[in-house]
Design a protein around this motif. Structure first.
Motif, mmCIF file in Angstrom:
data_model
loop_
_atom_site.group_PDB
_atom_site.id
_atom_site.type_symbol
_atom_site.label_atom_id
_atom_site.label_comp_id
_atom_site.label_asym_id
_atom_site.label_seq_id
_atom_site.Cartn_x
_atom_site.Cartn_y
_atom_site.Cartn_z
ATOM 1 N N SER A 14 0.793 -1.199 -0.269
ATOM 2 C CA SER A 14 -0.194 0.217 -0.378
ATOM 3 C C SER A 14 1.050 1.123 -0.036
ATOM 4 O O SER A 14 0.205 2.552 -0.541
ATOM 5 N N LEU A 15 2.336 1.367 0.350
ATOM 6 C CA LEU A 15 2.966 2.101 0.816
ATOM 7 C C LEU A 15 3.437 2.060 -1.510
ATOM 8 O O LEU A 15 3.661 3.664 -1.219
ATOM 9 N N ILE A 16 2.839 1.547 -1.872
ATOM 10 C CA ILE A 16 3.655 1.852 -3.369
ATOM 11 C C ILE A 16 2.145 2.525 -3.635
ATOM 12 O O ILE A 16 2.320 3.282 -4.560
ATOM 13 N N SER A 17 0.908 1.515 -3.700
ATOM 14 C CA SER A 17 -0.298 2.819 -4.483
ATOM 15 C C SER A 17 -1.058 3.161 -3.755
ATOM 16 O O SER A 17 -0.372 3.347 -2.586
ATOM 17 N N PHE A 18 -1.047 4.813 -4.472
ATOM 18 C CA PHE A 18 -2.084 5.532 -3.653
ATOM 19 C C PHE A 18 -3.146 5.080 -3.273
ATOM 20 O O PHE A 18 -3.803 5.472 -4.606
ATOM 21 N N VAL A 19 -3.603 5.514 -2.240
ATOM 22 C CA VAL A 19 -5.048 5.376 -2.309
ATOM 23 C C VAL A 19 -5.238 6.456 -1.160
ATOM 24 O O VAL A 19 -4.444 7.312 -1.301
ATOM 25 N N ALA A 20 -6.664 6.819 -1.402
ATOM 26 C CA ALA A 20 -7.054 8.134 -0.951
ATOM 27 C C ALA A 20 -6.674 8.226 1.116
ATOM 28 O O ALA A 20 -6.724 8.547 1.591
ATOM 29 N N VAL A 21 -6.600 6.658 1.676
ATOM 30 C CA VAL A 21 -6.631 7.093 3.005
ATOM 31 C C VAL A 21 -5.077 6.531 3.172
ATOM 32 O O VAL A 21 -4.364 6.593 4.195
ATOM 33 N N ALA A 22 -4.512 6.274 2.334
ATOM 34 C CA ALA A 22 -2.286 6.667 2.835
ATOM 35 C C ALA A 22 -2.520 7.635 3.945
ATOM 36 O O ALA A 22 -2.873 9.112 3.634
ATOM 37 N N ASP A 23 -1.385 8.138 4.046
ATOM 38 C CA ASP A 23 -1.055 8.830 4.807
ATOM 39 C C ASP A 23 -0.160 9.424 3.844
ATOM 40 O O ASP A 23 0.544 9.559 2.648
ATOM 41 N N PRO A 24 -0.158 10.974 4.354
ATOM 42 C CA PRO A 24 0.206 11.992 3.457
ATOM 43 C C PRO A 24 1.314 12.264 2.802
ATOM 44 O O PRO A 24 1.829 12.212 1.671
ATOM 45 N N LEU A 25 2.369 11.323 3.815
ATOM 46 C CA LEU A 25 3.660 11.607 3.840
ATOM 47 C C LEU A 25 4.666 10.329 3.515
ATOM 48 O O LEU A 25 3.930 9.822 4.746
ATOM 49 N N VAL A 26 5.425 9.795 3.079
ATOM 50 C CA VAL A 26 6.188 9.098 3.453
ATOM 51 C C VAL A 26 7.599 9.338 4.284
ATOM 52 O O VAL A 26 8.036 10.285 3.420
ATOM 53 N N VAL A 27 7.728 8.503 5.577
ATOM 54 C CA VAL A 27 8.365 9.624 5.942
ATOM 55 C C VAL A 27 9.819 9.037 6.672
ATOM 56 O O VAL A 27 9.826 7.197 5.954
ATOM 57 N N GLU A 28 10.979 9.019 6.384
ATOM 58 C CA GLU A 28 12.233 7.925 5.908
ATOM 59 C C GLU A 28 13.396 8.344 6.973
ATOM 60 O O GLU A 28 13.071 9.420 6.996
ATOM 61 N N ASN A 29 14.456 7.805 7.343
ATOM 62 C CA ASN A 29 14.712 7.905 8.194
ATOM 63 C C ASN A 29 14.813 8.405 9.313
ATOM 64 O O ASN A 29 15.554 9.238 9.838
ATOM 65 N N ALA A 30 14.065 8.703 9.970
ATOM 66 C CA ALA A 30 13.047 9.512 10.897
ATOM 67 C C ALA A 30 13.890 8.929 12.553
ATOM 68 O O ALA A 30 14.101 7.951 12.365
ATOM 69 N N HIS A 31 14.649 9.504 13.169
ATOM 70 C CA HIS A 31 15.483 9.194 14.356
ATOM 71 C C HIS A 31 15.203 10.756 15.378
ATOM 72 O O HIS A 31 15.477 12.386 14.593
ATOM 73 N N VAL A 32 15.382 10.521 16.998
ATOM 74 C CA VAL A 32 15.712 11.546 17.498
ATOM 75 C C VAL A 32 16.958 11.734 18.478
ATOM 76 O O VAL A 32 17.993 10.709 18.356
ATOM 77 N N ARG A 33 18.035 12.931 18.351
ATOM 78 C CA ARG A 33 19.159 12.762 18.985
ATOM 79 C C ARG A 33 18.866 12.824 19.947
ATOM 80 O O ARG A 33 18.296 12.572 21.102
ATOM 81 N N ALA A 34 19.817 11.138 20.667
ATOM 82 C CA ALA A 34 20.018 11.037 21.638
ATOM 83 C C ALA A 34 20.529 11.971 22.341
ATOM 84 O O ALA A 34 21.907 12.895 21.839
ATOM 85 N N VAL A 35 20.718 12.400 23.483
ATOM 86 C CA VAL A 35 20.570 13.597 24.667
ATOM 87 C C VAL A 35 21.637 12.717 26.442
ATOM 88 O O VAL A 35 20.753 12.110 25.922
ATOM 89 N N PRO A 36 22.169 13.938 26.157
ATOM 90 C CA PRO A 36 22.080 13.158 27.930
ATOM 91 C C PRO A 36 21.758 13.308 28.788
ATOM 92 O O PRO A 36 20.729 14.245 28.772
ATOM 93 N N PRO A 37 21.126 12.747 30.142
ATOM 94 C CA PRO A 37 20.048 12.188 30.665
ATOM 95 C C PRO A 37 20.247 13.923 31.656
ATOM 96 O O PRO A 37 21.156 14.618 31.735
ATOM 97 N N GLY A 38 19.304 14.247 31.843
ATOM 98 C CA GLY A 38 19.229 15.413 32.311
ATOM 99 C C GLY A 38 18.530 16.699 32.156
ATOM 100 O O GLY A 38 18.308 17.903 31.472
ATOM 101 N N SER A 39 18.997 16.427 30.381
ATOM 102 C CA SER A 39 18.831 17.632 29.597
ATOM 103 C C SER A 39 17.456 17.298 29.207
ATOM 104 O O SER A 39 16.612 16.947 28.714
ATOM 105 N N SER A 40 16.907 18.715 28.694
ATOM 106 C CA SER A 40 15.078 18.848 28.525
ATOM 107 C C SER A 40 15.031 19.219 27.314
ATOM 108 O O SER A 40 13.460 18.751 26.912
ATOM 109 N N THR A 41 16.108 19.285 26.030
ATOM 110 C CA THR A 41 15.040 18.801 25.236
ATOM 111 C C THR A 41 16.065 18.066 24.093
ATOM 112 O O THR A 41 16.847 17.793 24.597
ATOM 113 N N SER A 42 15.153 18.233 22.861
ATOM 114 C CA SER A 42 16.139 16.897 22.045
ATOM 115 C C SER A 42 15.349 17.520 20.523
ATOM 116 O O SER A 42 15.058 18.811 20.803
ATOM 117 N N ALA A 43 16.117 16.757 19.607
ATOM 118 C CA ALA A 43 16.025 17.657 18.575
ATOM 119 C C ALA A 43 15.356 16.166 17.292
ATOM 120 O O ALA A 43 16.009 14.842 17.313
#
Length: 147
Positions: A14-43
């Motif tokens: 279903s990622l290949i065929s375009f159907v109306a219910v498909a998610d609007p975007l294909v998200v690739e290589n998503a990751h969250v930056r590891a931060v030291p313990p005690g950090s209040s923010t990340s990206a």
């Protein structure tokens, strides 16, 4: 009732065929930056690919891992790189937008718990249309060249 395996095949197809219910975007290589313990923010970083025929406008994000998720960009202001919150990220039809270090990215502010490397962080992308798309972004250590 489909077996889990055939369901998985159906999902990947279903990622290949375009159907109306498909998610609007294909998200690739998503990751969250590891931060030291005690950090209040990340990206969070990812590539947003838009297979559709209309531009997709990301207007907000939410994550249970943080109190607030904001869309940010780095802008060169008189030779100084400044981080600014942006109201939206436009992903052109048939194009993509890269959320990467030094450019557009998502800030996770007020982390609700320390980020464990390798653990997935759930992020919900919200679009101008009112649609939402859930993604999971694993926590990764991002190597900086400045030691």
């Amino acid at each position: 009732m489909m077996s889990p395996r055939s369901l998985l095949t159906a999902v990947s197809l279903s990622l290949i065929s375009f159907v109306a219910v498909a998610d609007p975007l294909v998200v690739e290589n998503a990751h969250v930056r590891a931060v030291p313990p005690g950090s209040s923010t990340s990206a969070a970083f990812m590539t947003l690919r838009n297979p559709g025929e209309r531009e997709v406008v990301l207007v907000a994000a939410e994550s249970p891992a943080a109190e607030v998720a904001e869309l940010h960009d780095h802008q060169n202001v008189d030779g100084v790189m400044q981080m600014r919150q942006v109201p939206q990220i436009v992903v052109p039809a048939g194009g993509s937008a890269a959320l990467a270090p030094g450019g557009l990215h998502m800030m996770l502010i007020g982390l609700t718990a320390p980020l464990q490397e390798g653990e997935p962080v759930e992020i919900e992308l919200r679009f101008e249309t009112g649609e939402a798309q859930r993604i999971e972004a694993p926590v990764k250590r991002i190597m900086n060249h400045d030691h």
